[in-house]
Design an enzyme around this catalytic site. Structure first.
Site, mmCIF file in Angstrom:
data_model
loop_
_atom_site.group_PDB
_atom_site.id
_atom_site.type_symbol
_atom_site.label_atom_id
_atom_site.label_comp_id
_atom_site.label_asym_id
_atom_site.label_seq_id
_atom_site.Cartn_x
_atom_site.Cartn_y
_atom_site.Cartn_z
ATOM 1 N N ARG A 38 0.835 -1.197 0.000
ATOM 2 C CA ARG A 38 0.000 0.000 0.000
ATOM 3 C C ARG A 38 0.872 1.250 0.000
ATOM 4 O O ARG A 38 0.611 2.207 -0.746
ATOM 5 C CB ARG A 38 -0.909 -0.011 1.234
ATOM 6 C CG ARG A 38 -1.763 1.238 1.426
ATOM 7 C CD ARG A 38 -2.742 1.430 0.308
ATOM 8 N NE ARG A 38 -3.726 2.483 0.637
ATOM 9 C CZ ARG A 38 -4.498 3.069 -0.246
ATOM 10 N NH1 ARG A 38 -4.429 2.744 -1.533
ATOM 11 N NH2 ARG A 38 -5.357 3.993 0.128
ATOM 12 N N CYS A 258 -19.325 -0.238 7.464
ATOM 13 C CA CYS A 258 -19.980 0.722 8.366
ATOM 14 C C CYS A 258 -21.349 0.232 8.814
ATOM 15 O O CYS A 258 -21.503 -0.285 9.909
ATOM 16 C CB CYS A 258 -20.108 2.084 7.682
ATOM 17 S SG CYS A 258 -18.535 2.929 7.454
ATOM 18 N N ARG A 329 -15.223 -5.323 1.044
ATOM 19 C CA ARG A 329 -15.393 -5.719 2.437
ATOM 20 C C ARG A 329 -16.850 -5.925 2.823
ATOM 21 O O ARG A 329 -17.681 -5.064 2.624
ATOM 22 C CB ARG A 329 -14.769 -4.667 3.366
ATOM 23 C CG ARG A 329 -13.250 -4.678 3.379
ATOM 24 C CD ARG A 329 -12.711 -3.587 4.273
ATOM 25 N NE ARG A 329 -13.032 -2.256 3.760
ATOM 26 C CZ ARG A 329 -12.749 -1.131 4.429
ATOM 27 N NH1 ARG A 329 -12.167 -1.196 5.602
ATOM 28 N NH2 ARG A 329 -13.046 0.038 3.903
#
Length: 428
Positions: A38, A258, A329
């Site tokens: 990353r 979330c 995700r």
């Protein structure tokens, strides 16, 4: 507004990178991540999350690093790491704990550590703070202080970006609260909102997405009820939405990091305190069951159209947890796939935003290109990517077998556009 703090952002994902880049437009920022790959891609000016465009990334003065030595130059640490759940749907605080250990190794007197990750009330002071103290040998409130400013990043949303969303800030005392407010206020044009304690800020964040989860759960339950009545849910909601105080939510898959995760942090803490949160858990159960409902509806409609279920061909368009975002995700589309496979269906997948290297082998083998879709018994548009929304309905009808089934999960097409064909149209 200016400040005199040297900022380091720990965690350069969907949340941390926009924070680091926006702060790096006016000052030098240290961007730290334990993922070397990353760090390397960001050094090369590439953001695979698509949260920050290349031009903005190139203008920001951010030192991207995975070196602890580089962190020593900071005195204001922003921790923006994931807070997932485990297989038992309980909070997994290991990223927060790991980040706290990392910061503790470079913590100095007068430093401030601010957490942004979504947690239940008490985590920062009861879990993270002791790690900072033990690892550094310093004492909070005397040698250093902590704060909490919950992230409000909405992946894929370019309108509600980091600087345009009011920033809730909290800290251990008034002095540190003012500093935290100054640091964020220097870049967040929407302003900051100070609260009286870290626990208040933690609670405010975790209920933001819990509220949305419950409202979407109501829409999903209504969709299931109306489906049994052969009533179009979208039309019902459009009609009800003409009243000024009707809250405009829509049914759909609830995944991501979330809305589909945060409520479990609140329910976990509530149950530790002896309270069984019935409404929140009920909402989670409904939303987690939508994938199964869609898969079963697809099977029923295939049977209605005269298709043999075993070895029938179903193509799913969209795999990410939301539209125009590459984030996989907690995507509930995987649950649709798994459910259909149990029926013996041949499932293929296409998503223009997914890097195939991120997929498990069992899903990678099902990945195809859009041009390979031909004579599918059913097409399920599971995610409202721009590419799918801008395509003509005829382009999908042409890829369906005779008497095919078109499943429009997000209701992005008009049912009228399918009436001239022999295929059956259905939306949630």
């Amino acid at each position: 507004m200016t400040h005199k703090r040297k900022v380091a952002v720990i965690g350069l994902g969907y949340v941390g990178l926009p924070v680091a880049v926006n702060m790096g437009l006016t000052e030098t920022v240290i961007g730290f991540d334990i993922n070397r790959a990353r760090v390397d891609e960001l050094k090369a000016g590439v953001d695979s999350t698509l949260e920050v465009d290349q031009e903005l990334l190139s203008r920001a003065n951010v030192l991207f690093t995975d070196s602890l030595e580089d962190l020593k130059g900071a005195d204001f640490f922003i921790v923006a790491v994931p807070t997932p759940i485990n297989s038992a749907k309980q909070p997994d605080l290991s990223p927060m704990i790991g980040a706290s250990h990392t910061v503790s190794k470079v913590l100095k007197k007068n430093d401030i550590v601010v957490y942004e990750s979504t947690v239940y009330p008490g985590v920062c002071e009861e879990v993270c703070l002791p790690i900072l103290e033990k690892g550094s040998g310093l004492k909070s409130l005397i040698d250093f202080k902590i704060g909490y400013s919950p992230e409000r990043i909405n992946p894929g949303d370019k309108e509600h970006s980091f600087t345009k969303i009011t920033k809730v800030v909290s800290a251990q005392d008034q002095e540190s609260l003012d500093i935290v407010a100054d640091v964020y206020g220097s870049v967040v044009t929407a302003g900051v909102h100070k609260v009286s304690s870290i626990k208040v800020a933690e609670a405010a964040k975790v209920i933001e997405n819990t509220q949305r989860d419950i409202n979407i759960a109501l829409m999903n339950e209504l969709a299931m009820i109306f489906d049994k009545m052969d009533i179009d849910t979208t039309e019902v909601l459009e009609a009800a939405g003409t009243k000024w105080n009707f809250l405009k939510f829509s049914p759909g898959l609830v995944g991501g990091h979330c809305i589909g995760v945060d409520p479990y942090y609140l329910t976990y803490k509530a149950e530790l305190l002896g309270h069984h949160p019935q409404m929140i858990i009920a909402g989670r159960k409904i939303n987690d069951g939508v994938s199964k409902f869609i898969a079963e509806k697809t099977i029923k409609l295939l049977i209605k159209q005269g298709h043999r279920i075993k070895d029938s061909n179903v193509c799913i368009l969209g795999l990410t947890f939301k539209e125009d975002c590459p984030d996989l995700r907690n995507s509930k589309v995987f649950d649709i796939i798994d459910e259909l496979v149990e029926y013996g269906v041949n499932v293929s997948i296409y998503d223009p935003l997914v890097k195939q290297g991120e997929l498990d082998k069992k899903y990678l083998n099902r990945f195809i290109e859009i041009g390979e879709i031909n004579s599918a018994d059913s097409i399920i548009v599971a995610v409202a990517h721009k590419e799918f929304k801008t395509s003509n309905s005829n382009s999908y009808i042409e890829r369906l077998a005779p008497n095919g089934v078109f499943i429009d999960v997000k209701g992005i097409f008009s049912s009228e556009s399918f009436k001239q064909s022999d295929c059956l149209y259905w939306r949630l």
